[in-house]
Structures are given as C-alpha cells and as structure tokens.
Design a protein around this motif. Sequence first.
Motif, mmCIF file in Angstrom:
data_model
loop_
_atom_site.group_PDB
_atom_site.id
_atom_site.type_symbol
_atom_site.label_atom_id
_atom_site.label_comp_id
_atom_site.label_asym_id
_atom_site.label_seq_id
_atom_site.Cartn_x
_atom_site.Cartn_y
_atom_site.Cartn_z
ATOM 1 N N LYS A 49 -8.625 -54.539 82.380
ATOM 2 C CA LYS A 49 -8.318 -55.916 81.982
ATOM 3 C C LYS A 49 -8.798 -56.099 80.555
ATOM 4 C CE LYS A 49 -8.344 -58.096 86.487
ATOM 5 N NZ LYS A 49 -8.899 -59.151 87.329
ATOM 6 N N ILE A 50 -7.935 -56.644 79.731
ATOM 7 C CA ILE A 50 -8.263 -56.905 78.328
ATOM 8 C C ILE A 50 -8.468 -58.412 78.175
ATOM 9 C CG2 ILE A 50 -7.510 -56.676 75.944
ATOM 10 C CD1 ILE A 50 -7.954 -53.976 77.363
ATOM 11 N N TYR A 51 -9.640 -58.782 77.692
ATOM 12 C CA TYR A 51 -10.022 -60.195 77.564
ATOM 13 C C TYR A 51 -10.176 -60.587 76.097
ATOM 14 C CZ TYR A 51 -11.486 -60.495 82.502
ATOM 15 O OH TYR A 51 -11.529 -60.516 83.863
ATOM 16 N N ASP A 52 -9.911 -61.862 75.826
ATOM 17 C CA ASP A 52 -10.258 -62.471 74.549
ATOM 18 C C ASP A 52 -11.713 -62.914 74.626
ATOM 19 O OD1 ASP A 52 -7.634 -62.297 73.532
ATOM 20 O OD2 ASP A 52 -7.083 -64.177 74.512
ATOM 21 N N VAL A 53 -12.420 -62.857 73.501
ATOM 22 C CA VAL A 53 -13.793 -63.358 73.431
ATOM 23 C C VAL A 53 -13.735 -64.739 72.791
ATOM 24 C CG1 VAL A 53 -16.118 -62.963 72.525
ATOM 25 C CG2 VAL A 53 -14.681 -61.004 73.155
ATOM 26 N N PHE A 61 0.156 -43.261 83.900
ATOM 27 C CA PHE A 61 -0.888 -44.268 83.680
ATOM 28 C C PHE A 61 -1.498 -44.613 85.029
ATOM 29 C CE2 PHE A 61 2.087 -44.620 80.194
ATOM 30 C CZ PHE A 61 1.246 -44.603 79.104
ATOM 31 N N ASP A 62 -2.065 -43.610 85.687
ATOM 32 C CA ASP A 62 -2.560 -43.790 87.050
ATOM 33 C C ASP A 62 -4.066 -43.583 87.197
ATOM 34 O OD1 ASP A 62 -2.595 -41.079 86.635
ATOM 35 O OD2 ASP A 62 -1.418 -40.562 88.403
ATOM 36 N N ASP A 63 -4.795 -43.696 86.084
ATOM 37 C CA ASP A 63 -6.254 -43.550 86.164
ATOM 38 C C ASP A 63 -6.954 -44.842 86.552
ATOM 39 O OD1 ASP A 63 -6.284 -40.836 85.619
ATOM 40 O OD2 ASP A 63 -6.398 -41.141 83.453
ATOM 41 N N TYR A 81 -3.588 -53.925 82.596
ATOM 42 C CA TYR A 81 -2.752 -52.791 82.219
ATOM 43 C C TYR A 81 -3.186 -51.556 83.004
ATOM 44 C CZ TYR A 81 -1.881 -55.798 78.199
ATOM 45 O OH TYR A 81 -1.562 -56.864 77.397
ATOM 46 N N HIS A 82 -2.221 -50.763 83.430
ATOM 47 C CA HIS A 82 -2.512 -49.443 83.983
ATOM 48 C C HIS A 82 -2.810 -48.540 82.801
ATOM 49 C CE1 HIS A 82 -1.261 -50.172 88.149
ATOM 50 N NE2 HIS A 82 -0.464 -51.083 87.594
ATOM 51 N N TYR A 108 0.788 -48.461 78.222
ATOM 52 C CA TYR A 108 2.078 -48.770 77.619
ATOM 53 C C TYR A 108 1.850 -49.716 76.456
ATOM 54 C CZ TYR A 108 4.346 -46.701 81.682
ATOM 55 O OH TYR A 108 4.758 -45.836 82.647
ATOM 56 N N LEU A 109 2.805 -49.749 75.534
ATOM 57 C CA LEU A 109 2.699 -50.610 74.361
ATOM 58 C C LEU A 109 2.290 -52.019 74.780
ATOM 59 C CD1 LEU A 109 3.103 -50.709 71.305
ATOM 60 C CD2 LEU A 109 5.439 -51.469 71.730
#
Length: 112
Positions: free
Chosen positions: A9-13, A3-5, A33-34, A62-63
């Motif tokens: 960032k995952i955001y809530d709207v 997971f090195d690309d 998350y990577h 990752y999960l």
Amino acid sequence: MTFDDGIVKIYDVINSAEPGGLPVDKLQNPASYHFHEETVGVTRYYEAIKANQLIERVITTYLAPINTNQVAVFEDGSQYLIRMVQLSTDENGIKITRLSLERNGENYEIAG
C-alpha cells in the motif's frame, strides 16, 4: 515478470496537526499494488550509502503514479520511505515502476 510477491500500500504523508500546532505526520489515501521483489544490487546499495540513504528493498509494480513523497507499507506492517522511483519496461515491454525503499526509523500512524 510476475507481480505475485505480495501487496504493497502506498500512502501520502499528511500533516494532521491542528492549525498552529506542532506538525504530526500521518498516512492517508492508500493505493494498493501487487509487486515483485528484486535484489538490491551492490552498486545501488553503495551509491545510496554515499547519499546517506540505506536502500533495503527494491520492488516493481505495474506503472503507477507513485512519488518520493510517499510511504510504502507492506502486509506485515513494515513501513519504508520511497527514495527513488524509476519508470521502465519489463522483458515483455510492459511499463513498470521500480521503487527503491529505505526503512523508516519510526512508523507513521495511519489516519482514520
């Protein structure tokens, strides 16, 4: 699988408008998350078009507790709507989350 690309960032709207005002969507509560970038397959691409979606990127991490009501923001600032979340395992039996992403036509403001 590595997971090195990069880091996503995952955001809530959220609706940040004052009560009674017009809705104003903003992003908040980022989780980082990577990720590993995957190829968008021909079948996935054309099936998405049938559903009036344009899948431009597929990534795995990752999960993670991610859902389709969230937005993925990459290191270059690009924003993508999460259109599909698939829970799976990689070739080593490690649980992963695969995200199908569609380019967001407009960028959301990030809540401060």
